[in-house]
Motif scaffolding. Structure first.
Motif: not given
Lengths: 319, 518
Positions: A120-126, A136-139, A198-205
């Motif tokens: 969650l932390a990674t996804a929300l921040l990145a 960086v997150a993907a790596a 993270r992918a879900g968040l990016e899609e939602a945003l």
């Protein structure tokens, strides 16, 4: 028409039972197909049994009966809650597993906790923070998914326990002895979860509603946590079954490296020794856990996702 | 080092153990680890000294009848089990009868006292044990943990629960077994009433340690880490690649013990081509470069074996000259046997058949250094044109195949305190299906005769002569290829004092104390 929801639950319940029955049957057949004699499992690897001893074991355990009969007897006992005796340890299976379930559950839950927080932390921040952050997150996620657990565990032990002496290897020192194994087990799970969320968040945003919310002057962090995360949670929830599976297989390794008691270690020795009753019990436990988790997900997802609800069922649910 | 004053009582000692018993009842389980761990709980009638003689323990003296079939033991008085039951003639009888009873499904103890017939209670402190034939290894068998004594009360209450260990396992030993968690540890506490250590033991009274904990750490690296970081005071089974690390630490010491019995050995199937031909067996023996092999596998920390029996076994007799390979002789032998052509890969052929042998193994039973050894044997035999096929199998595929004799080589070790182990390994009546371990599948009348005599004569010197003859025969016939003299390497913190080893090279904790800070 008040029976929509109960009937749905009943149907799913029967399906779940069928899945458990199917898996134990497949496991039973597989164990008999991999050859070898169960007598050797009872006697153990280091001994040559005399013909007399072998005969005695065959009679005592009913290995001379046809496989179908053995299966029937075993299933019948199972229905009365009798899991049988371990060939190898000469103890009732529930007693073999009793001390081992707790440590594995502790380990799995701690690992899920760590993985969820990290993901969650990674996804929300990145999520959606531009190309560099995304790379960086993907790596990081890729590294976490692909790191060999055995090696990571030894490395963690070597540094944290042996060199700096911050934490014990394992044992009964409570929470302290749970940290390293839980983190080791959590690493690949956290990597996968972070990717999905993270992918879900990016899609939602990127959805129109995000624009609307932003236009109302809601802060970015609130938008992410309160509105977008719900969308991102759905694909992650659907991973719950996979998660349970990878935790169990990971537990086998982690429990060996950290010398923790647990179902994973019991399963390894039972499979190699062909200790059928123990293997069957573990398979049944895993299948049950797996189906219960999937059942819960199927029941929860419609509540989270308005698109999946049909009006009638909801009205009755609210009535 | 610190001052070495008188021993101090108290403290907890943690042992990082490499294996975990799957059954804690030594009368049932054949596992070495069970015998080693449960030595803390169970005493025996007599103790074997390293030179092969016997010392009084729970028996103060014994007599053997002229024909070697009746043993009379006088029992020590005032010995009690930790549940308060007195140790007496009845306790001896119920235990020995239980070992021999088929219902016990004893997997090793019963075989150790194979000719056992009956025990008679003469009076409270005297027993008479009858055998069906004279049996020289009998005293050695009685000195093992496998023939230790359970409290008659626990045998009566729940004999089936003894495998599970824990508080139901009650003996007369220096420690009580308080608890264990599978996959984690086993815990023992001092028996304060203990006053009957074997005659000649360094310490006679109760153990100094309050608590003795075995932590089960299967990964070698983790055991060494536990030792060096102070999470354990003793580490069992130090892997060869880690000995340097332990030696480099001034606070630690390494103790190597050579266990008696048969070290890691390749047994050649003499009832199947090609090893049915003695010349090919000897060619394989000549091809082995033990010196180089052990150098690379054990970093020079193991001596090449000079006999199938370890030098720590009473009756060991060296057959020298097996250290360096003699490839010229191997070539001559193979040519003479008719395998004088070579195929494209350099392997020898006979009428178009390649000279290849199968070596099945079970990965789970084979530690990494033995896997390396297997590879080395394959390379060495390959150099003289013999192809070794390593066949990896699951345990339950391996056992039926082994029992049916469908292999050319198998390798294992067999620790034992008496040279009579050779009868189990080479006697013609000891095939796998008969409960023996004759992996070479030898049927050699001369060998059988000597083995039988050696197991019945009571006189040590005469037994030694026979065992020398037996070992020479095994080497001359090439029945088996010994590799290294085994060593059990234990790493211990220097604070650990008074650590002794019994004739089986098992550590004894009754006299151990912890020096320095507590």
């Amino acid at each position: 028409m008040r029976s929509g929801v109960p009937r749905y639950v009943l149907r799913r319940g029967i399906a779940a039972l069928a899945v458990v029955w199917g898996s134990v049957t497949v496991a039973f057949v597989a164990l008999h197909l991999i050859g070898g004699s169960p007598v050797d499992a009872v006697v153990g690897p280091t001994v040559s049994a005399t013909p007399g001893l072998r005969q005695q074991i065959i009679r005592a355990y009913g290995f001379d009966r046809p496989l179908v009969v053995q299966y029937g007897v075993w299933l019948g006992k199972l229905l009365t809650g009798d899991l049988g005796y371990s060939y190898q340890l000469n103890e009732p299976v529930p007693r073999v597993l009793a001390d081992q379930l707790g440590p594995t559950c502790q380990l799995a839950l701690a690992a899920v906790g760590v993985a969820v927080v990290v993901a969650l932390a990674t996804a929300l921040l990145a999520a959606g923070r531009g190309r560099v952050v995304t790379a960086v997150a993907a790596a990081g996620e890729m590294a976490a998914v692909s790191v060999p657990q055995f090696w990571f565990g030894l490395l963690a032990l070597s540094a944290v326990s042996f060199r700096w002496r911050l934490l014990p290897i394992a044992g009964d020192q409570g929470v302290a002895s749970l940290v390293l194994p839980a983190v080791t087990l959590a690493v690949p799970v956290a990597g996968t979860l972070a990717q999905v969320v993270r992918a879900g968040l990016e899609e939602a945003l990127a959805q129109p509603f995000a624009l609307t919310v932003r236009a109302r002057g809601v802060r970015e962090s609130a938008l992410r946590v309160r509105h977008a995360l719900r969308h991102a949670a759905l694909p992650a929830l659907n991973l719950a079954g996979w998660l349970a599976g990878s935790l169990l297989s990971g537990a086998v390794l982690v429990e060996t490296v950290f010398a923790r008691p647990g179902v994973g270690r019991v399963l390894i020795t039972a499979v190699t020794a062909k200790d059928t009753p123990v293997v069957m019990a573990v398979v049944m436990l895993s299948a049950t856990t797996f189906t219960v988790i999937n059942l819960l997900v199927d029941l929860v997802v419609p509540l989270l996702d308005p698109r999946l609800r049909d009006g009638r069922a909801t009205k009755e649910a609210r009535a | 080092m610190g001052p070495s004053g008188p021993p101090r009582a108290g403290g907890t000692l943690t042992v990082a153990a490499d294996k975990e018993p799957d059954c804690y009842d030594p009368q049932v389980s054949p596992a070495d680890v069970t015998a080693s761990l449960m030595r803390n709980v169970y005493d025996s009638l007599i103790a074997q000294r390293p030179d092969g003689s016997f010392a009084p323990w729970l028996a103060t003296g014994w007599k053997v009848s002229g024909d070697g079939t009746v043993y009379t033991f006088r029992l020590r008085r005032g010995v009690t089990f930790t549940d308060g039951t007195p140790f007496d003639a009845t306790a001896v009888k119920v235990n020995l009868d239980r070992v021999a009873a088929p219902a016990t499904k004893s997997e090793y103890a019963a075989a150790l006292i194979e000719p056992y017939r009956s025990t008679t209670v003469v009076d409270r402190h005297t027993v008479r044990i009858r055998l069906s034939r004279p049996f020289a290894p009998f005293l050695s068998a009685l000195s093992t943990t496998y023939l230790g004594f359970h409290s008659p009360r626990s045998l009566h209450a729940a004999p089936g629960a003894l495998c599970a260990g824990g508080p139901s396992a009650v003996g007369t030993g220096p420690f009580r077994f308080v608890s264990h968690t599978k996959g984690l540890q086993a815990e023992f506490v001092r028996n304060p009433r203990y006053a009957w250590a074997p005659q000649g033991a360094g310490h006679q009274g109760p153990a100094y340690l309050d608590t003795l904990v075995y932590r089960f750490l299967p990964v070698g690296f983790v055991r060494i880490g536990a030792l060096l970081s102070g999470q354990a005071e003793v580490a069992d089974g130090v892997p060869p690649q880690h000995t340097r690390t332990v030696r480099a630490d001034r606070r630690m010491r390494l103790i190597g013990q050579v266990p008696p019995g048969v070290g890691y050995t390749y047994f050649l199937n003499t009832r199947r081509a090609p090893f049915a031909d003695r010349r090919i067996r000897l060619a394989a023996a000549c091809a082995l470069d033990r010196h180089t092999l052990l150098e690379s596998v054990y970093f020079g920390q193991r001596r090449p074996a000079d006999s199938v029996l370890s030098p720590a076994t009473p009756g060991h007799h060296p057959s020298p000259g097996a250290e360096r390979p003699d490839r010229a002789r191997a070539d001559r032998l193979l040519d003479a046997a008719g395998w004088d052509h070579r195929d494209q890969e350099g392997y020898r052929t006979w009428h178009g058949h390649r000279l290849s042998v199968d070596l099945p193994f079970v990965a789970d039973f084979t530690p990494p250094e033995q896997r390396t050894l297997d590879e080395g044997v394959r390379a060495d035999l390959g150099k003289v044109g013999i192809e070794v096929r390593l066949i990896r199998l699951a345990a339950n595929d391996f056992l039926p195949r082994r029992n049916a004799g469908r292999y050319d080589m198998v390798a294992f070790r067999w620790p034992a305190a008496d040279a009579d182990v050779l009868r189990t390994l080479f006697g013609s009546g000891q095939t796998f299906t008969q409960g023996g371990y004759n992996a070479s599948r030898t049927s050699d009348p001369a060998l059988d005769g000597w083995l039988r005599s050696a197991s019945t004569v009571g006189d040590r010197a005469r037994r030694d002569v026979l065992y020398a003859r037996i070992q020479r025969r095994i080497a001359a016939q090439g029945y088996a290829l010994p590799t290294a003299v085994d060593r059990r390497v234990v790493g211990a913190h220097r604070r650990v004092r008074g650590l002794a080893f019994d004739a089986h090279a098992w550590p004894l904790y009754q006299g151990v104390w912890l020096a320095g800070a507590r």
